[in-house]
Design a protein around this motif. Structure first.
Motif, PDB file in Angstrom:
ATOM      1  N   TYR A   1      -8.409 -32.046   2.370  1.00 36.95           N
ATOM      2  CA  TYR A   1      -7.881 -33.386   2.625  1.00 36.95           C
ATOM      3  C   TYR A   1      -6.543 -33.315   3.360  1.00 36.95           C
ATOM      4  CZ  TYR A   1     -11.255 -35.176  -0.859  1.00 36.95           C
ATOM      5  OH  TYR A   1     -12.387 -35.505  -1.552  1.00 36.95           O
ATOM      6  N   ARG A   2      -5.694 -32.365   2.968  1.00 37.12           N
ATOM      7  CA  ARG A   2      -4.376 -32.242   3.603  1.00 37.12           C
ATOM      8  C   ARG A   2      -4.523 -31.924   5.094  1.00 37.12           C
ATOM      9  NH1 ARG A   2      -2.508 -29.159   0.248  1.00 37.12           N
ATOM     10  NH2 ARG A   2      -2.876 -27.141   1.227  1.00 37.12           N
ATOM     11  N   GLY A   3      -5.435 -31.017   5.420  1.00 33.19           N
ATOM     12  CA  GLY A   3      -5.669 -30.701   6.825  1.00 33.19           C
ATOM     13  C   GLY A   3      -6.188 -31.897   7.585  1.00 33.19           C
ATOM     14  N   TYR A   4      -7.091 -32.641   6.967  1.00 36.01           N
ATOM     15  CA  TYR A   4      -7.661 -33.822   7.617  1.00 36.01           C
ATOM     16  C   TYR A   4      -6.592 -34.887   7.834  1.00 36.01           C
ATOM     17  CZ  TYR A   4     -10.933 -37.567   8.721  1.00 36.01           C
ATOM     18  OH  TYR A   4     -11.606 -38.587   9.363  1.00 36.01           O
ATOM     19  N   GLU A   5      -5.808 -35.135   6.805  1.00 34.60           N
ATOM     20  CA  GLU A   5      -4.783 -36.175   6.895  1.00 34.60           C
ATOM     21  C   GLU A   5      -3.713 -35.825   7.919  1.00 34.60           C
ATOM     22  OE1 GLU A   5      -5.024 -37.904   2.296  1.00 34.60           O
ATOM     23  OE2 GLU A   5      -3.537 -36.378   2.829  1.00 34.60           O
ATOM     24  N   SER A   6      -3.330 -34.547   7.989  1.00 32.37           N
ATOM     25  CA  SER A   6      -2.280 -34.146   8.926  1.00 32.37           C
ATOM     26  C   SER A   6      -2.735 -34.316  10.370  1.00 32.37           C
ATOM     27  CB  SER A   6      -1.855 -32.697   8.670  1.00 32.37           C
ATOM     28  OG  SER A   6      -2.918 -31.799   8.968  1.00 32.37           O
TER      29      SER A   6
ATOM     30  N   ARG B   1      -8.853 -30.189   9.660  1.00 30.44           N
ATOM     31  CA  ARG B   1      -8.311 -30.550  10.974  1.00 30.44           C
ATOM     32  C   ARG B   1      -9.417 -30.655  12.025  1.00 30.44           C
ATOM     33  NH1 ARG B   1      -3.945 -27.252   9.312  1.00 30.44           N
ATOM     34  NH2 ARG B   1      -4.853 -25.410  10.306  1.00 30.44           N
ATOM     35  N   GLU B   2     -10.357 -29.711  12.014  1.00 34.26           N
ATOM     36  CA  GLU B   2     -11.440 -29.770  12.994  1.00 34.26           C
ATOM     37  C   GLU B   2     -12.300 -31.017  12.783  1.00 34.26           C
ATOM     38  OE1 GLU B   2     -11.881 -27.848  15.691  1.00 34.26           O
ATOM     39  OE2 GLU B   2      -9.995 -26.910  15.085  1.00 34.26           O
ATOM     40  N   LEU B   3     -12.507 -31.376  11.530  1.00 33.77           N
ATOM     41  CA  LEU B   3     -13.292 -32.574  11.240  1.00 33.77           C
ATOM     42  C   LEU B   3     -12.584 -33.816  11.779  1.00 33.77           C
ATOM     43  CD1 LEU B   3     -15.920 -33.416   9.967  1.00 33.77           C
ATOM     44  CD2 LEU B   3     -14.753 -33.585   7.763  1.00 33.77           C
ATOM     45  N   ALA B   4     -11.276 -33.858  11.625  1.00 35.43           N
ATOM     46  CA  ALA B   4     -10.515 -34.994  12.151  1.00 35.43           C
ATOM     47  C   ALA B   4     -10.615 -35.064  13.670  1.00 35.43           C
ATOM     48  CB  ALA B   4      -9.044 -34.885  11.722  1.00 35.43           C
ATOM     49  N   ARG B   5     -10.669 -33.913  14.341  1.00 37.64           N
ATOM     50  CA  ARG B   5     -10.824 -33.904  15.804  1.00 37.64           C
ATOM     51  C   ARG B   5     -12.201 -34.420  16.205  1.00 37.64           C
ATOM     52  NH1 ARG B   5      -8.180 -28.363  15.455  1.00 37.64           N
ATOM     53  NH2 ARG B   5      -5.965 -28.812  15.742  1.00 37.64           N
ATOM     54  N   ILE B   6     -13.228 -34.063  15.450  1.00 39.55           N
ATOM     55  CA  ILE B   6     -14.567 -34.594  15.718  1.00 39.55           C
ATOM     56  C   ILE B   6     -14.534 -36.115  15.642  1.00 39.55           C
ATOM     57  CG2 ILE B   6     -16.938 -34.742  14.826  1.00 39.55           C
ATOM     58  CD1 ILE B   6     -16.538 -31.841  13.799  1.00 39.55           C
TER      59      ILE B   6
ATOM     60  N   ALA C   1     -13.397 -32.566  23.755  1.00 42.54           N
ATOM     61  CA  ALA C   1     -12.439 -33.260  22.888  1.00 42.54           C
ATOM     62  C   ALA C   1     -11.511 -32.287  22.158  1.00 42.54           C
ATOM     63  CB  ALA C   1     -13.180 -34.127  21.878  1.00 42.54           C
ATOM     64  N   GLY C   2     -11.686 -30.985  22.395  1.00 43.80           N
ATOM     65  CA  GLY C   2     -10.799 -30.001  21.794  1.00 43.80           C
ATOM     66  C   GLY C   2     -11.256 -29.469  20.456  1.00 43.80           C
ATOM     67  N   VAL C   3     -12.501 -29.760  20.070  1.00 44.98           N
ATOM     68  CA  VAL C   3     -13.037 -29.238  18.817  1.00 44.98           C
ATOM     69  C   VAL C   3     -13.409 -27.764  19.016  1.00 44.98           C
ATOM     70  CG1 VAL C   3     -14.842 -29.491  17.061  1.00 44.98           C
ATOM     71  CG2 VAL C   3     -13.906 -31.516  18.205  1.00 44.98           C
ATOM     72  N   ARG C   4     -13.176 -26.978  18.002  1.00 45.60           N
ATOM     73  CA  ARG C   4     -13.449 -25.550  18.079  1.00 45.60           C
ATOM     74  C   ARG C   4     -14.954 -25.300  17.931  1.00 45.60           C
ATOM     75  NH1 ARG C   4      -9.511 -21.714  14.636  1.00 45.60           N
ATOM     76  NH2 ARG C   4      -8.261 -23.520  15.205  1.00 45.60           N
TER      77      ARG C   4
END
Length: 338
Positions: free
Chosen positions: A269-274, A141-146, A86-89
C-alpha cells in the motif's frame, strides 16, 4: 519448435525487423501456461536497426481454446505496448504476427527479461527477489503506474466500456457464466449476492492488469524486473488489482505475507500510495479480495471444463478444478458475519 514453424518465424522477423536474414539459434518451451504457450527464442539478426543477437520470448495461444474472457495475442500486444510507453516495467514488445497462417496461431515476440516468476520459489525462498519490503513497495508502485492509463484510449478500443460500477459489472459477468453452466455452485451464488449487496459505487476507472499476482511478475536477486501476462486486462476499479494480489488464494500457502505471499500489505500500500498520491482504503480492498476468490473460482471451473469435456487432456487443468471448494470456503469465511 517444429522446423516448419522455426523457418516461418525466421521469415516473419526478417520482414518485421527490416533484416537481411534471421536465424533462430535456440528455442525452448517454457513451463507453465494453461492459457498461453511461451517459447524462449534466441535470434541472430543480420542487417537492419536491430542487428545482433536478441533473446526473446515468443508468446502464442495454447494449442486448444483458452479461457473465454482472455484477450487474443494482438490485443495483449497492444496492452503491452501501451503500458511499456507509460513507463511500466514490462518486457519490451517487439513484433506482432496477427496472421494465424504463419505458424497456425497468432503470436508476438517480446524482449526477454531476467529472473524467475516461479511463485512456489518466491514464497518459500526469501533470498529470491531481494529485500521483501522493497519488493512489495515496487509492486505497489508499478501497479500505480498501470493505473495511470485511463479510458478512453485509442490503442485499447477493444476493451469494453460500460456505465455501471465495475463491481456490479464483474458480478453480472460471473453470474452469467454460472447461470449458463450445467452444474450449480450455491456457495458462489452466495458470494455473488454478497458482492452485489456491498458493491461500491462507480468511481475512478483505470486500466487494470486483471491477474496481478505472484507468478505473473519476474524478479532477480535485486528485486522486480517486469510484469507479465496481460491477457485479462480491462477497464475497472483500480482496487480490483490490489484485492487480487492480496487475496489469500494467491499467497501460495504463505498466508502470513498478505501481499501475494511475499510481503506485508502495508508495504504494498505504501508503494502504491507514494506513486499514485491516493490513499488505499483497506476495507475497500477487502471487498475486492472476496471478488478475487469468486472470479478465480469461475476461471477454475472453466479450466476444469476444458479437461472434463474432452477438449484438452491435461492433468494441470483437471487439478485446477479441485481448488474450487477451497475458494468457496474462503468466500463463506470472509462473508459469514454479514
Amino acid at each position: 519448435m517444429e522446423e516448419t514453424s522455426r523457418k516461418a518465424v525466421e521469415r516473419f522477423v526478417a520482414t518485421a525487423a527490416g533484416a537481411s536474414s534471421v536465424a533462430i539459434v535456440g528455442a525452448k518451451l517454457l513451463s507453465g501456461g494453461a492459457v498461453q504457450e511461451n517459447w524462449l527464442v534466441d535470434l541472430e539478426i543480420e542487417g537492419g536497426p536491430r542487428a545482433g543477437r536478441i533473446e526473446c520470448v515468443l508468446r502464442c495461444d495454447s494449442p486448444t481454446a483458452g479461457v473465454a474472457i482472455s484477450h487474443g495475442r494482438a490485443q495483449e500486444f497492444a496492452l503491452l505496448k501501451t503500458v511499456f510507453d507509460a513507463g511500466v516495467r514490462v518486457p519490451e514488445p517487439l513484433w506482432l504476427c496477427a496472421d494465424a497462417a504463419v505458424i497456425g496461431r497468432p503470436f508476438f515476440l517480446m524482449r526477454r527479461i531476467a529472473g524467475t516468476a516461479a511463485a512456489h520459489v518466491l514464497v518459500k525462498d526469501r533470498r529470491v527477489g531481494g529485500d521483501r519490503v522493497r519488493l512489495a513497495e515496487q509492486l505497489g508502485r508499478e501497479l500505480a503506474r498501470i493505473h495511470t492509463v485511463r479510458p478512453p484510449h485509442a490503442a485499447l478500443d477493444f476493451l469494453p466500456q460500460y456505465e455501471e460500477s465495475p463491481a456490479l459489472h464483474r458480478v453480472a459477468q460471473h453470474r452469467a457464466f454460472l447461470d449458463a453452466h450445467h452444474t450449480a455452485y450455491p456457495a458462489l451464488e452466495w458470494g455473488l449476492r454478497w458482492l452485489e449487496r456491498h458493491a461500491p459505487a462507480r468511481g475512478l476507472v483505470t486500466l487494470c492488469h486483471g491477474d496481478y499476482r505472484t507468478g505473473n511478475y519476474m524478479v532477480d536477486d535485486h528485486g522486480l524486473t517486469g510484469i507479465l501476462d496481460w491477457e485479462f486486462a480491462s477497464w475497472s476499479d483500480p482496487l480490483e488489482d490490489l484485492g487480487w494480489l492480496c487475496a489469500k488464494c494467491w499467497r501460495f500457502g504463505n498466508a502470513a505475507d498478505e501481499a501475494g505471499g511475499i510481503g506485508a500489505r502495508e508495504d504494498l500500500y505504501r508503494g502504491y500510495e507514494s506513486e499514485s498520491g491516493r490513499r488505499v482504503d483497506p476495507d475497500a480492498v477487502r471487498y475486492w479480495e472476496v471478488m478475487a476468490h469468486t472470479g478465480w473460482a469461475v476461471i477454475a471451473i472453466q479450466q476444469a471444463e476444458r479437461h472434463c469435456s474432452g477438449e484438452e487432456n491435461s492433468l494441470m487443468l483437471a487439478l485446477t478444478g479441485h481448488i474450487v471448494p477451497e475458494l468457496e470456503w474462503e468466500i463463506l469465511n470472509m462473508t459469514e458475519n454479514d
